[in-house]
Design a protein around this motif. Structure first.
Motif, PDB file in Angstrom:
ATOM      1  N   ILE A 174       0.834  -1.338  -0.062  1.00 48.22           N
ATOM      2  CA  ILE A 174      -0.148   0.074  -0.135  1.00 48.22           C
ATOM      3  C   ILE A 174       0.735   1.230   0.156  1.00 48.22           C
ATOM      4  O   ILE A 174       0.693   2.413  -0.634  1.00 48.22           O
ATOM      5  CB  ILE A 174      -0.940   0.172   1.274  1.00 48.22           C
ATOM      6  N   VAL A 175       1.833   1.077   0.793  1.00 43.83           N
ATOM      7  CA  VAL A 175       2.760   2.336   0.835  1.00 43.83           C
ATOM      8  C   VAL A 175       3.474   2.472  -0.459  1.00 43.83           C
ATOM      9  O   VAL A 175       3.779   3.669  -1.041  1.00 43.83           O
ATOM     10  CB  VAL A 175       3.856   2.242   2.196  1.00 43.83           C
ATOM     11  N   GLY A 176       3.830   1.200  -1.040  1.00 43.33           N
ATOM     12  CA  GLY A 176       4.598   1.512  -2.489  1.00 43.33           C
ATOM     13  C   GLY A 176       3.706   2.089  -3.503  1.00 43.33           C
ATOM     14  O   GLY A 176       4.013   3.095  -4.286  1.00 43.33           O
ATOM     15  N   VAL A 177       2.439   1.542  -3.322  1.00 46.20           N
ATOM     16  CA  VAL A 177       1.196   2.269  -4.421  1.00 46.20           C
ATOM     17  C   VAL A 177       1.002   3.744  -4.156  1.00 46.20           C
ATOM     18  O   VAL A 177       1.143   4.529  -5.031  1.00 46.20           O
ATOM     19  CB  VAL A 177       0.164   1.358  -4.315  1.00 46.20           C
ATOM     20  N   SER A 178       1.011   3.989  -2.640  1.00 49.07           N
ATOM     21  CA  SER A 178       0.681   5.377  -2.525  1.00 49.07           C
ATOM     22  C   SER A 178       2.123   6.355  -2.951  1.00 49.07           C
ATOM     23  O   SER A 178       1.580   7.435  -3.344  1.00 49.07           O
ATOM     24  CB  SER A 178       0.346   5.450  -1.019  1.00 49.07           C
ATOM     25  N   ALA A 179       3.130   5.497  -2.656  1.00 45.85           N
ATOM     26  CA  ALA A 179       4.276   6.182  -2.879  1.00 45.85           C
ATOM     27  C   ALA A 179       4.156   6.519  -4.475  1.00 45.85           C
ATOM     28  O   ALA A 179       4.750   7.831  -4.960  1.00 45.85           O
ATOM     29  CB  ALA A 179       5.495   5.574  -2.618  1.00 45.85           C
ATOM     30  N   LEU A 180       3.708   5.645  -5.279  1.00 41.63           N
ATOM     31  CA  LEU A 180       3.578   5.800  -6.620  1.00 41.63           C
ATOM     32  C   LEU A 180       2.725   6.956  -7.171  1.00 41.63           C
ATOM     33  O   LEU A 180       3.238   7.978  -7.833  1.00 41.63           O
ATOM     34  CB  LEU A 180       3.168   4.490  -7.281  1.00 41.63           C
ATOM     35  N   PHE A 181       1.605   7.045  -6.421  1.00 46.25           N
ATOM     36  CA  PHE A 181       0.748   8.102  -6.486  1.00 46.25           C
ATOM     37  C   PHE A 181       1.311   9.375  -6.129  1.00 46.25           C
ATOM     38  O   PHE A 181       1.162  10.482  -6.886  1.00 46.25           O
ATOM     39  CB  PHE A 181      -0.483   7.945  -6.025  1.00 46.25           C
ATOM     40  N   VAL A 182       1.842   9.194  -4.827  1.00 43.30           N
ATOM     41  CA  VAL A 182       2.436  10.406  -4.296  1.00 43.30           C
ATOM     42  C   VAL A 182       3.468  11.072  -5.119  1.00 43.30           C
ATOM     43  O   VAL A 182       3.741  12.178  -5.453  1.00 43.30           O
ATOM     44  CB  VAL A 182       2.872  10.432  -2.845  1.00 43.30           C
ATOM     45  N   GLY A 183       4.326  10.282  -5.556  1.00 40.21           N
ATOM     46  CA  GLY A 183       5.580  10.556  -6.472  1.00 40.21           C
ATOM     47  C   GLY A 183       5.121  10.951  -7.701  1.00 40.21           C
ATOM     48  O   GLY A 183       5.497  12.134  -8.006  1.00 40.21           O
ATOM     49  N   LEU A 184       4.010  10.503  -8.143  1.00 37.22           N
ATOM     50  CA  LEU A 184       3.421  11.203  -9.458  1.00 37.22           C
ATOM     51  C   LEU A 184       3.037  12.566  -9.255  1.00 37.22           C
ATOM     52  O   LEU A 184       3.465  13.653  -9.784  1.00 37.22           O
ATOM     53  CB  LEU A 184       2.310  10.596 -10.003  1.00 37.22           C
ATOM     54  N   ILE A 185       2.198  12.610  -8.207  1.00 35.19           N
ATOM     55  CA  ILE A 185       1.774  14.157  -7.769  1.00 35.19           C
ATOM     56  C   ILE A 185       2.941  15.155  -7.445  1.00 35.19           C
ATOM     57  O   ILE A 185       3.063  16.266  -8.001  1.00 35.19           O
ATOM     58  CB  ILE A 185       0.898  14.010  -6.546  1.00 35.19           C
ATOM     59  N   LEU A 186       3.864  14.444  -6.579  1.00 40.33           N
ATOM     60  CA  LEU A 186       4.897  15.300  -6.099  1.00 40.33           C
ATOM     61  C   LEU A 186       5.919  15.662  -7.385  1.00 40.33           C
ATOM     62  O   LEU A 186       6.321  16.922  -7.376  1.00 40.33           O
ATOM     63  CB  LEU A 186       5.784  14.649  -5.147  1.00 40.33           C
ATOM     64  N   THR A 187       5.960  14.626  -7.916  1.00 36.51           N
ATOM     65  CA  THR A 187       6.847  14.742  -9.306  1.00 36.51           C
ATOM     66  C   THR A 187       6.495  15.944 -10.181  1.00 36.51           C
ATOM     67  O   THR A 187       7.188  16.792 -10.671  1.00 36.51           O
ATOM     68  CB  THR A 187       6.903  13.932  -9.920  1.00 36.51           C
ATOM     69  N   TRP A 188       5.065  15.815 -10.391  1.00 37.25           N
ATOM     70  CA  TRP A 188       4.291  16.796 -11.243  1.00 37.25           C
ATOM     71  C   TRP A 188       4.534  18.132 -10.762  1.00 37.25           C
ATOM     72  O   TRP A 188       4.855  19.047 -11.299  1.00 37.25           O
ATOM     73  CB  TRP A 188       3.015  16.566 -11.522  1.00 37.25           C
ATOM     74  N   TRP A 189       4.368  18.214  -9.303  1.00 33.23           N
ATOM     75  CA  TRP A 189       4.204  19.508  -8.537  1.00 33.23           C
ATOM     76  C   TRP A 189       5.819  20.191  -8.481  1.00 33.23           C
ATOM     77  O   TRP A 189       6.232  21.317  -8.797  1.00 33.23           O
ATOM     78  CB  TRP A 189       3.717  19.425  -7.163  1.00 33.23           C
ATOM     79  N   ILE A 190       6.656  19.246  -8.348  1.00 34.51           N
ATOM     80  CA  ILE A 190       8.197  19.706  -8.144  1.00 34.51           C
ATOM     81  C   ILE A 190       8.805  20.029  -9.530  1.00 34.51           C
ATOM     82  O   ILE A 190       9.396  21.038  -9.665  1.00 34.51           O
ATOM     83  CB  ILE A 190       8.927  18.699  -7.446  1.00 34.51           C
TER      84      ILE A 190
END
Lengths: 514, 622, 285
Positions: free
Chosen positions: B291-307
């Motif tokens: 779950i953390v990994g998948v969440s990290a994936l989504f968070v990563g996508l969002i953060l990546t997009w934002w950053i």
């Protein structure tokens, strides 16, 4: 000579055992004159009984119980005393033709059944007809009955003086009445003795029977007022009841005899009456191997079975008919030769039953004794390399296998004084081929057939057991026959046991029994 | 791969690696305590079993002592010491002994080793039990496991032996208690654990011999491999058994062999410990990690997009701005806020462009001044040469007025010739300056380079083999199939002329003139080589500077004109030279000109209005 | 010479048996016979067996390695009544030993095979074993009863003996049961016991297989007792078949000869001595 020595030893052993049974109090002089009154309390091991002779199965272990109780209410045509004399009972005289094929018996007059009805020759014929062997017919003529046999019947008197040949009348309701010294008054937890074709007979389980004195008995009223019989009493409890005074006469199991002797109990033993033996099932082809049979026979240690396992309360049996019945049993020898048995076993092919797969030994009778003997047979056989598996409940609780067994352990209760009849019935029951030797009344022919059966090892005797009974000291005139008949009609009780009895008995001239 | 994608992958990998490491570490380090607890509980249970075993053995010994000390036994021993004793008297005595003393198995053996009485197998009475007579003092022997032969099989007992000596003839009493579920039931089992007892009574594994006090065992045949192993090697073993396909149903068994007197394996104690808790915990951890990994994936996508928006956008803007500045829009402004490094960079860029824009006028003005100064200097230099002879000639004429008519006429003719020559020179100079200042804006059309070169060569053909001069050979290496390029044909012609003229001037003693054309990367390369004396590196560096010439009679504008033309065509020119070997001029022209409307190949008059722009462009390119 | 082995298994009386035997032998067609040498080498063996209704006569005729059997039956009722079952043997007594010390019980053991007969005497404090020598009884062993002995006003004790264990004797007295070895000087091995002391002993007839019960007539210690022989199956309440008067009260009756003879201890009122008698049944004809 060996037999004499053995007999003496047997006697001396028995006597040494009997040493302890005698009371140690100083001898007291007691009256020998019979007294009337009292209730004899009897306890028997059998859990059920039927008084209908037509339902009795020849050779069954319950035959003795049935016969003893039936003898209270029924009479036979003749009786045999301890001196070898045939004593008139319901028949007063008899005769036969030269070939002993035709016999005529004159029926005693003025004999009444316990219900008051008169006995007739027709009653006798009706009662005996269904009980007779196939080669024997009976018919009533006037006040006589005539027996007609297809061949010589020199042993007819022995036949009629023993076994099931009681005279009775079947009532309309199916019950039976007799002319004996007692009549059945009450049966607890069951029904009165019913007719043989009544569906209830075979399954009747009577746990308590009360026999009252028959005032109309042709031989005179018995001394006892009543006999109270309890069935299905466990062996230890029966002995205990005797010792504490709750019973006067109890049937003793063989393993209780030594204990009874040690407790100074009065013990009676009959001649050997029950034979335990082995039978091969001829329907199983692998059991027809003669060497296998011989090896098994030689492995059996009958002396230990009788002397140790049965604590000398039995005798090793080498013959089918006991010595006291045939007179020639001593000619047979039950040899034990373990080494020879091993040699025979080794010479057998490996796949012969007992090698690759064990011979299954089925006990055809229930009880600890049969089980013990079966186990001993297995142990003896194993010593010589023959594998025998007694069948019973497995340790995991499963019922015994449905596959037929190769070996059977049987028990045979002697029921007739005719050795020929006895041997024929035993062989038939154990599925031995019918004798071709003709009339088995002839001892030569009988001996020859018995020898043939034993040499072919169709049947292998193991041990022979007497019947045992324990008696209270108050039981007087106890004179049973060696072949197991108790003859309770002549028994009386010491006054201490005699309860506040009823009125004095009928003192007819022939009141006292012979 | 874009910065955003790289950033996304870096972030994702970092997250996944971190999560994996953490979950592995948690799983690994949480297993150890479980195993430790499991081990401790197992040891405690085994110790309990051993204690119970010892106690039971002591109880058996105690009961046997009671039997031995009884009067019945004494009488029996005395009697049986006689070789001729009646052994049948005691056939049933073992039963009474067993009942009275609570033992499951009792056997009586006389001094000859003959079985006198047996509870469990009375049919064996009379047979030998030699093993009993082989030990001299049974009191020294601890209770032991024994396989009891029964009529219908066998059983396992904890047994002991006691003796009653009579004149050195012992009576042996063997007694024992059955090892069955009741024995196991006396053990206190922690939650999740159970104890099984396997009775090794059959030649092969038999599931029926597994004793379970709770009757919860299913599929006992799964224990077969473990039990077979312990039967063979009689050593403690640990093995995990999977009862179903579900790992949570696994159970770890510690098995301890139970040995008889002769070290034969008669049984095994199996202590089972359920793995459910550990497996469920591991699963939980795994799920959590997933779950953390998948969440990290989504968070990563969002953060990546934002950053990336915060980082790459400014950088992209900066890059665009730099490109604009490169293309000449010096007034480009980056609209980025923030005080971080990117904001500082944007601020510096804006400052730079402002400075550039503000300095652009001064630069242009300075260049103009510099260009005028240079022009004035050059003009002064150029004009001074012919003006000196003019001055001398005029002075000669003034002096010649004193001479005779004939002498004055001779001086007058010579002086006027000199005046004319110098005036023609001055005129040429003025024409060249005029030409340079009149460099027009190129008008692009489709031009075939090879033809343009041939046209230029044709003009100079008479000079290649001029009488009285060393010949100049020509070699043409013109690439086949070169595409047409966007170019001004006139300007190209002029440039080619200047290059050829330069080459001829560099070979006063003759030589070879090579012309080469080729195409690559949407550019056309033109090479003009001579075999003259070559140029020094310093000369090469100053070659395209206006008015720089190595020729005595050159104005120094020719290569500057060539450079200007090339620059107007958005091409490049370079030179390579080797002393005494020759010089090669290399021109790279793009095939296409940006934003150019193609002019048909028709000459157009140059308009005067374009001169200042051209002059400005030429000045800019000075 | 044909040897005939003749065995009567209680089928008929001995007298009749001998009569039958003579007839049988004569019937062997004049062949000479030697009935006295009834050994295993006899060609013909005849057995008389009793069954409930008949006498079975079995003849075993050996011819080399073969044997043939022949049977005949005689109804028992057809044989005249005889005294087999009703004859009563005579009691005979033989004085073995007398002493002044109190004797609680005694056993006479006939050993045979060259071994000396033994007389085992139980006294209040010691067990004495006498062996018969040429010149009389000699004390072979004396085993003190030691701690086992108890002072009693009228002590009673009992010796038991079994042919199966001829080297041992069992002693019951004073609340104890002890075993004593007769062959060595080892001490008694005793333990508590509640066995009561017998009041009589079985006695077998040498003439037939009947076994009787021998008992004392049961007077007190001041009057002479009689030895009474009663039916062993029901000894109580039976009148004596025969009696033998003794010279004082009978202290004990035991048997060391497997019931072939009993040993009785009597206190002779006239002499004050304890006398030990061997009592046996003589066949009465």
């Amino acid at each position: 000579m060996r037999f004499i020595v053995l007999r003496w030893l047997a006697v001396s052993e028995r006597l040494v055992a009997l040493l302890s049974i005698f009371p140690f109090a100083a001898a007291s002089f007691a009256s020998t004159k019979p007294r009337y009154g009292g209730v004899l309390r009897v306890e028997l091991l059998a859990s059920s009984t039927t008084l209908d002779p037509r339902a009795w199965k020849a050779g069954s272990r319950d035959f003795g119980t049935n016969e003893r109780l039936a003898a209270l209410v029924f009479d036979r045509l003749v009786a045999l005393d301890n001196y070898g004399r045939f004593v008139p009972q319901l028949a007063t005289e008899w005769s036969h033709d030269a070939s002993s094929r035709r016999w005529q018996f004159t029926i005693r007059a003025d004999v009444k059944f316990s219900d008051g009805s008169a006995l007739s020759a027709a009653d006798v014929a009706a009662a005996l007809a269904p009980l007779l062997p196939e080669d024997l017919k009976v018919a009533a003529t006037g006040n006589s009955v005539v027996f007609q046999a297809t061949e010589q019947r020199a042993d007819l008197l022995e036949l009629l003086a023993s076994g099931r040949f009681f005279v009775f009348r079947a009532q309309p309701d199916g019950s039976l009445v007799g002319t004996g010294a007692f009549k059945l008054e009450e049966a607890g937890k069951g029904t009165r003795p019913a007719a043989a074709d009544s569906p209830s007979v075979a399954q009747t389980s009577l746990q308590r029977l009360n026999f009252a004195a028959n005032e109309l008995c042709w031989a005179g009223r018995p001394f006892l007022d009543a006999i109270d019989v309890t069935l299905g009493v466990p062996p230890l409890r029966a002995l205990f009841d005797l010792q504490v005074g709750k019973a006067e006469l109890v049937e003793l199991a063989p393993d209780m005899v030594r204990r009874a002797n040690q407790a100074n109990t009065r013990v009676w033993a009959s001649s050997p009456l029950t034979l335990y033996g082995l039978r091969f099932d001829d329907a199983q082809p692998q059991t027809t191997n003669e060497k296998l049979r011989e090896a098994l026979s030689l492995s059996l240690d009958r002396m230990t079975m009788a002397g140790v396992l049965l604590q000398k309360q039995a005798e090793p049996a080498a013959a089918l008919l006991p010595q006291w019945l045939s007179g020639y049993a001593f000619l047979f020898h039950g040899e034990t030769n373990v080494e020879r048995a091993k040699e025979l076993r080794v010479s057998l092919p490996a796949n012969v039953a007992g090698g690759a797969s064990p011979l299954r030994l089925q006990t055809d009778v229930s009880g600890d004794l049969a089980r013990l003997l079966a186990e001993r047979v297995a142990v003896n056989a194993r010593q010589t390399g023959i594998s025998v598996q007694p069948l019973g409940k497995a340790r995991d609780g499963n019922a015994r296998t449905a596959d037929p067994a190769e070996l059977h352990l049987f028990a045979w209760r002697i029921f007739s004084l005719s050795p020929g009849e006895e041997l024929r019935s035993l062989a038939k029951a154990q599925r031995v081929e019918e004798a071709k030797e003709g009339n088995l009344s002839d001892p030569d022919r009988r001996y020859a057939w018995e020898r043939k059966i034993l040499e072919e090892r169709k049947l292998m005797p193991l041990v022979a057991l007497p019947d045992y009974a324990g008696l209270a000291t108050t039981v007087r005139d106890w004179q049973p026959s060696p072949w197991g008949e108790w003859q309770l009609a002549d028994v009386w009780l010491e006054p201490a046991q005699a309860p506040k009895t009823t009125a004095p008995p009928n003192s007819a001239p022939n009141g006292a029994r012979p | 791969m874009s910065f955003r994608t790289k950033l996304f992958w870096v972030f994702l990998v970092t997250m996944l690696v971190s999560v994996s490491i953490v979950s592995y570490a948690v799983t690994h380090y949480s297993r150890a305590p479980f195993e430790e607890i499991d081990r401790e509980r197992t040891e405690a249970l085994v110790a309990q079993f051993q204690k119970e075993y010892a106690q039971r053995g002591e109880e058996v010994g105690r009961q046997l002592d009671n039997i031995i000390n009884s009067e019945l036994t004494a009488r029996m021993a005395i009697d049986l010491a006689n070789p001729n004793a009646d052994q049948s008297l005691y056939f049933r005595d073992a039963v009474g002994m067993a009942q009275e003393h609570g033992l499951d198995f009792v056997e009586i053996v006389n001094f000859q080793g003959t079985l006198i009485s047996s509870v469990q197998y009375p049919a064996r009475v009379g047979y030998k039990e030699d093993w009993v007579t082989q030990v001299s003092d049974w009191h020294e022997v601890a209770p032991f496991l024994r396989k009891e032969e029964l009529p219908d099989g066998s059983d396992l007992s904890l047994s002991a032996v006691r003796t009653y000596p009579v004149e050195k003839k012992n009576l042996y009493i063997i007694g024992g208690k059955r090892m069955d579920r009741h024995f196991l039931a006396s053990l206190v089992l922690p939650a999740g654990m159970r104890a099984l007892l396997y009775r090794n009574l059959d030649p092969t594994f038999s599931a029926a011999e597994i004793v379970d006090s709770n009757d919860t065992l299913q599929n006992p045949e799964r224990l077969e491999p473990l039990i077979n192993q312990i039967r063979k090697q009689s050593q403690p073993l640990v093995e995990t058994v999977n009862w179903t396909g579900n790992a949570a149903d696994a159970e770890t068994f510690h098995s301890i062999p139970l040995l008889g007197r002769n070290n034969e394996v008669l049984g095994a104690l199996l202590v089972g410990s359920s793995q459910r808790e550990l497996v469920l915990l591991k699963r939980k951890i795994s799920w959590l990690a997933a779950i953390v990994g998948v969440s990290a994936l989504f968070v990563g996508l969002i953060l990546t997009w934002w950053i990336s928006r915060r980082i790459t956008r400014p950088i992209e803007e900066l890059a665009d701005g730099a490109r604009d500045v490169a293309s000449g829009r010096w007034d480009r402004h980056i609209d980025l806020r923030g005080r971080d490094e990117v904001g500082q960079l944007a601020g510096a860029f804006n400052e730079m462009t402002q400075t550039l824009a503000s300095q652009k006028e001064r630069l242009v003005q300075a260049e103009r001044v510099a260009a005028w100064r240079e022009l004035a200097r050059r003009l002064a230099h150029e004009l001074r040469n012919p003006l000196f002879p003019l001055q001398i000639t005029v002075e000669n004429l003034q002096r010649a007025r004193q001479l005779s008519q004939d002498q004055f006429q001779e001086v007058f003719n010579e002086s006027t010739a000199t005046l004319k020559a110098e005036l023609s020179n001055l005129n040429a100079i003025v024409n060249r300056f005029s030409d340079f200042s009149k460099m027009p804006t190129p008008r692009f059309t489709k031009v075939r380079i090879n033809e343009a070169l041939r046209d230029a060569m044709r003009l100079f053909e008479p000079q290649f083999n001029a009488v009285g001069k060393p010949p100049v050979g020509t070699e043409l290496f013109l690439g086949e199939g070169l595409p047409e390029i966007d170019a001004d044909p006139d300007l190209l012609h002029k440039a080619f002329q200047n290059l050829i003229l330069n080459a001829l001037d560099a070979m006063p003693a003759g030589g070879t003139l090579k012309l080469r054309t080729s195409g690559q990367d949407e550019k056309i390369r033109i090479e003009v080589s001579d075999t003259g004396k070559g140029l020094t590196p310093e000369e090469c560096s100053r070659l395209f500077t206006p008015y720089y010439t190595t020729k005595q009679l050159g104005t120094g504008l020719g290569l500057a004109i060539v450079q200007s033309i090339v620059s107007d065509h958005h091409g490049t020119i370079s030179v390579s030279s080797e002393e005494s070997r020759g010089t090669t001029f290399r021109i790279d022209l793009p095939q296409r000109q940006p934003g150019v409307l193609l002019k048909p190949a028709v000459e157009e008059k140059k308009s005067e209005g374009e001169e200042p722009a051209r002059a400005t462009a030429a000045a800019n390119q000075g | 010479m044909i040897c005939v082995n003749w065995t009567n298994h209680e089928a008929v009386s001995e007298t009749r048996s001998q009569q039958l035997k003579s007839v049988f032998v004569e019937e062997l067609q004049g062949k000479q016979s030697d009935p006295a040498t009834a050994t295993g080498n006899c060609v013909v063996s005849v057995f008389l067996e009793r069954t409930p209704a008949k006498i079975v006569v079995t003849a075993d005729v050996e011819n080399g390695r073969d044997a043939r059997f022949f049977f005949a039956t005689i109804p028992r009722a057809g044989i005249p009544a005889e005294n087999v079952a009703t004859s009563v043997p005579r009691l005979e007594k033989e004085l073995l030993w007398q002493q002044t010390e109190r004797v609680l019980d005694a056993l006479f053991v006939r050993r045979g095979n060259g071994a000396s007969d033994r007389l085992i005497v139980l006294q209040k404090e010691v067990l004495v074993v006498y062996e018969k020598q040429a010149d009389g009884w000699k004390a072979a062993q004396a085993k003190p009863l030691g701690e086992a002995s108890v002072m009693q006003r009228a002590p009673r004790g009992e010796l038991s003996f079994s042919l199966d264990q001829p080297e041992r004797v069992k002693i019951v007295f004073a609340g104890k049961s002890c075993q004593a070895s007769l062959n060595d000087a080892s001490p008694l091995v005793c333990q508590q016991s509640t066995e009561p002391v017998r009041a009589g002993m079985l006695l077998a007839s040498a003439c037939d297989s009947r076994v009787w019960w021998l008992r004392a007539s049961g007077g007190d210690s001041t009057t002479p007792d009689k030895l009474e022989l009663v039916n062993s199956s029901v000894p109580q309440g039976q009148i004596a078949a025969t009696e033998l008067a003794m010279l004082g009260p009978i202290v004990s009756i035991s048997s060391g000869e497997a019931l072939r003879a009993d040993t009785a201890v009597v206190f002779n009122l006239a002499t004050g001595n304890y006398e030990i008698y061997r009592i046996a049944l003589a066949c009465s004809q």
